[in-house]
Design a protein around this motif. Structure first.
Motif, PDB file in Angstrom:
ATOM      1  N   GLU A   1       7.407  -2.036  -9.892  1.00 55.93           N
ATOM      2  CA  GLU A   1       6.757  -1.563  -8.675  1.00 55.93           C
ATOM      3  C   GLU A   1       5.293  -1.266  -8.962  1.00 55.93           C
TER       4      GLU A   1
ATOM      5  N   ARG B   1      11.832  10.379  -5.594  1.00 60.10           N
ATOM      6  CA  ARG B   1      11.631   9.457  -4.489  1.00 60.10           C
ATOM      7  C   ARG B   1      12.786   8.466  -4.385  1.00 60.10           C
TER       8      ARG B   1
ATOM      9  N   SER C   1      14.145  -2.974   7.590  1.00 61.73           N
ATOM     10  CA  SER C   1      13.947  -1.542   7.729  1.00 61.73           C
ATOM     11  C   SER C   1      14.609  -0.904   6.516  1.00 61.73           C
ATOM     12  N   ALA C   2      13.773  -0.425   5.617  1.00 66.82           N
ATOM     13  CA  ALA C   2      14.308   0.182   4.397  1.00 66.82           C
ATOM     14  C   ALA C   2      15.064   1.455   4.765  1.00 66.82           C
ATOM     15  N   LEU C   3      14.590   2.103   5.831  1.00 64.44           N
ATOM     16  CA  LEU C   3      15.189   3.365   6.253  1.00 64.44           C
ATOM     17  C   LEU C   3      16.569   3.138   6.863  1.00 64.44           C
TER      18      LEU C   3
ATOM     19  N   ASN D   1       8.065  -4.272   6.566  1.00 60.77           N
ATOM     20  CA  ASN D   1       8.992  -3.128   6.570  1.00 60.77           C
ATOM     21  C   ASN D   1       8.792  -2.280   7.827  1.00 60.77           C
ATOM     22  N   LYS D   2       9.680  -1.358   8.031  1.00 65.98           N
ATOM     23  CA  LYS D   2       9.672  -0.444   9.188  1.00 65.98           C
ATOM     24  C   LYS D   2       9.877  -1.214  10.486  1.00 65.98           C
TER      25      LYS D   2
ATOM     26  N   VAL E   1       0.832  -1.210   0.000  1.00 67.01           N
ATOM     27  CA  VAL E   1       0.000   0.000   0.000  1.00 67.01           C
ATOM     28  C   VAL E   1       0.871   1.266   0.000  1.00 67.01           C
ATOM     29  N   PRO E   2       0.307   2.389  -0.453  1.00 65.41           N
ATOM     30  CA  PRO E   2       1.091   3.628  -0.411  1.00 65.41           C
ATOM     31  C   PRO E   2       1.556   3.901   1.024  1.00 65.41           C
ATOM     32  N   GLY E   3       2.794   4.272   1.179  1.00 64.77           N
ATOM     33  CA  GLY E   3       3.324   4.588   2.506  1.00 64.77           C
ATOM     34  C   GLY E   3       4.018   3.432   3.189  1.00 64.77           C
ATOM     35  N   VAL E   4       3.920   2.226   2.618  1.00 64.44           N
ATOM     36  CA  VAL E   4       4.549   1.054   3.248  1.00 64.44           C
ATOM     37  C   VAL E   4       6.079   1.144   3.159  1.00 64.44           C
ATOM     38  N   GLY E   5       6.548   1.918   2.187  1.00 65.59           N
ATOM     39  CA  GLY E   5       7.997   2.108   2.054  1.00 65.59           C
ATOM     40  C   GLY E   5       8.586   1.508   0.798  1.00 65.59           C
ATOM     41  N   LYS E   6       7.765   1.376  -0.239  1.00 64.49           N
ATOM     42  CA  LYS E   6       8.254   0.748  -1.481  1.00 64.49           C
ATOM     43  C   LYS E   6       9.444   1.489  -2.074  1.00 64.49           C
ATOM     44  N   SER E   7       9.304   2.800  -2.218  1.00 68.54           N
ATOM     45  CA  SER E   7      10.407   3.502  -2.888  1.00 68.54           C
ATOM     46  C   SER E   7      11.644   3.555  -2.005  1.00 68.54           C
ATOM     47  N   THR E   8      11.449   3.664  -0.694  1.00 67.34           N
ATOM     48  CA  THR E   8      12.601   3.654   0.223  1.00 67.34           C
ATOM     49  C   THR E   8      13.290   2.289   0.144  1.00 67.34           C
TER      50      THR E   8
ATOM     51  N   ASP F   1      11.845  -1.261  12.855  1.00 67.16           N
ATOM     52  CA  ASP F   1      12.893  -0.475  13.507  1.00 67.16           C
ATOM     53  C   ASP F   1      12.285   0.324  14.655  1.00 67.16           C
TER      54      ASP F   1
HETATM   55  P1  GDP Z   1       5.726   4.111  -0.712  1.00 65.28           P
HETATM   56  O1  GDP Z   1       4.530   4.988  -0.842  1.00 65.28           O
HETATM   57  O2  GDP Z   1       5.317   2.708  -0.446  1.00 65.28           O
HETATM   58  O3  GDP Z   1       6.695   4.225  -1.850  1.00 65.28           O
HETATM   59  O4  GDP Z   1       6.490   4.583   0.628  1.00 65.28           O
HETATM   60  P2  GDP Z   1       7.774   5.518   0.810  1.00 65.28           P
HETATM   61  O5  GDP Z   1       9.023   4.770   0.477  1.00 65.28           O
HETATM   62  O6  GDP Z   1       7.541   6.808   0.132  1.00 65.28           O
HETATM   63  O7  GDP Z   1       7.780   5.691   2.384  1.00 65.28           O
HETATM   64  C1  GDP Z   1       6.710   6.315   3.092  1.00 65.28           C
HETATM   65  C2  GDP Z   1       7.235   6.890   4.376  1.00 65.28           C
HETATM   66  O8  GDP Z   1       7.693   5.844   5.251  1.00 65.28           O
HETATM   67  C3  GDP Z   1       8.422   7.832   4.185  1.00 65.28           C
HETATM   68  O9  GDP Z   1       8.290   8.905   5.102  1.00 65.28           O
HETATM   69  C4  GDP Z   1       9.618   6.977   4.558  1.00 65.28           C
HETATM   70  O10 GDP Z   1      10.698   7.718   5.059  1.00 65.28           O
HETATM   71  C5  GDP Z   1       9.036   6.063   5.631  1.00 65.28           C
HETATM   72  N1  GDP Z   1       9.738   4.787   5.682  1.00 65.28           N
HETATM   73  C6  GDP Z   1      10.011   3.976   4.630  1.00 65.28           C
HETATM   74  N2  GDP Z   1      10.667   2.876   5.049  1.00 65.28           N
HETATM   75  C7  GDP Z   1      10.812   2.992   6.383  1.00 65.28           C
HETATM   76  C8  GDP Z   1      11.416   2.158   7.399  1.00 65.28           C
HETATM   77  O11 GDP Z   1      11.971   1.091   7.148  1.00 65.28           O
HETATM   78  N3  GDP Z   1      11.319   2.610   8.694  1.00 65.28           N
HETATM   79  C9  GDP Z   1      10.721   3.766   9.019  1.00 65.28           C
HETATM   80  N4  GDP Z   1      10.681   4.108  10.302  1.00 65.28           N
HETATM   81  N5  GDP Z   1      10.158   4.583   8.099  1.00 65.28           N
HETATM   82  C10 GDP Z   1      10.210   4.197   6.793  1.00 65.28           C
END
Ligand code: GDP
Length: 329
Positions: free
Chosen positions: A159, A113, A245-247, A206-207, A68-75, A209
């Motif tokens: 993606e 992104r 943790s993608a971050l 993901n996340k 879903v959007p925000g899950v961290g795909k691009s990160t 952390d």
């Molecule tokens: P997408 O919409 O699935 O592509 O999600 P994004 O990669 O844009 O990430 C959405 C938000 O989640 C951003 O603010 C990222 O910094 C944050 N985020 C992504 N991966 C992680 C992670 O592994 N840990 C944490 N704490 N935040 C993350």
């Protein structure tokens, strides 16, 4: 730049092929624009191009990533892609996003992104074609995969947003399908349907952390239990459930290890080839259907004939069956 290269139709096909096979990105970009084009002359040239590069197909691994959007795909893709290029691999990232519109700004494929990856000389990022329906996006993405392979890319990441039917479309064009999830919130809140979980070759939370680590570990156990209850998949593959943790860039290498394991496993038991064969046959039938629809609706006066019958069937003057028969007679 040579002025003859400005417009796609002016490129000599053989020059385009040569540039592409040498891995030249400018030529790759042009070739993709060509296969995305709806102009009749471009379509003809695209068909010739794809035909010519088919036999030179470089071996690659196609990975679908959804969530879903925000899950961290691009990160995640940024971290994963950088790790792959550090291993000497060439990585292409494509997106399937039917809602994409370059002028409005797309939710996917936005280069900013994946800032670091987009500056990596061994990576190539390409957003989805705009103004196409899902079928059109899917078809041009399939051809784009072939172009990236011909240009020497080793890993092709596709993606998509995990909210609609686009997952099925992506599943049908990749070797490995990775689903990104979040801990907590439950599946319904995440908008992920059970069907999508069943399609996954890998579930990655993901996340995992900071304050979220404990919940992520708990979710991992829950998903592991859920996966055991799914019917066995055709690849005879036990779907791994992992944390990352993608971050903070943790757990990223483990994902690649699993993918390599899968690659070996599915090549040994024949599923890899079988799956690719089935996918291309399915694509062929989809194209036939699209062409049939096109030729039917584009017949002269068809619009008016259909409109007239819409009125007749809605006021129950004729049956749907009769209206259809008339259109085909
Ligand atoms: P997408 O919409 O699935 O592509 O999600 P994004 O990669 O844009 O990430 C959405 C938000 O989640 C951003 O603010 C990222 O910094 C944050 N985020 C992504 N991966 C992680 C992670 O592994 N840990 C944490 N704490 N935040 C993350």
């Amino acid at each position: 730049m040579d002025s003859t290269f400005r417009r796609i139709p002016n490129i000599h096909l053989q020059d385009l092929i040569n540039g592409l096979l040498q891995g030249n990105r400018a030529f790759l970009s042009r070739a993709i624009t060509l296969v995305e084009s709806k102009r009749a002359d471009d379509r003809k040239m695209s068909a010739q191009l794809i035909d010519k590069i088919l036999s030179s197909e470089h071996k690659s691994l196609r990975i679908g990533i959804t969530g879903v959007p925000g899950v961290g795909k691009s990160t995640f893709i940024e971290a994963f892609g950088k790790m792959l290029t550090s291993l000497g691999k060439k990585v292409a990232v494509l997106s399937i996003d039917p809602s994409s519109n370059r002028t409005k700004g797309s939710i996917l494929g936005d280069k900013t992104r994946m800032d670091e990856l987009s500056r990596d000389p061994d990576a190539f990022i390409r957003p989805s074609a705009s103004g196409l329906n899902l079928g059109g996006v899917a078809s041009s993405t399939r051809e784009t995969i072939l172009l990236c392979e011909a240009a020497g890319f080793d890993v092709i990441i596709i993606e998509t947003v995990g909210v609609g039917q686009s997952e099925t479309v992506v599943k049908d064009m990749v070797d490995y399908f990775l689903l990104l999830m979040l801990a907590g919130g439950g599946d319904e809140l995440q908008g992920i349907k059970r069907g999508i979980m069943e399609m996954a070759d890998h579930i990655l939370i993901n996340k995992a952390d900071r304050d979220n680590l404990k919940a992520a570990k708990k979710a991992k156990e829950d998903y592991k239990n859920a996966v055991h209850l799914f019917p066995p998949n055709e690849a005879d593959w036990v779907v791994p459930v992992g944390l990352c943790s993608a971050l903070e860039k943790t757990g990223i290498e483990d994902v690649w290890k699993e993918i390599e394991k899968y690659n070996k496993h599915s090549k040994t038991n024949g599923w890899f080839e079988e799956n690719r064969k089935r996918q291309v046959v399915k694509w062929f039938h989809e194209r036939i259907q699209a062409r049939l629809e096109d030729s039917f609706y584009s017949k002269p006066a068809m619009k008016e004939e259909i409109r007239k019958r819409e009125e007749l069937i809605s006021s129950q003057k004729i049956s749907v069956r009769k209206a259809v028969e008339e259109l085909f007679s």
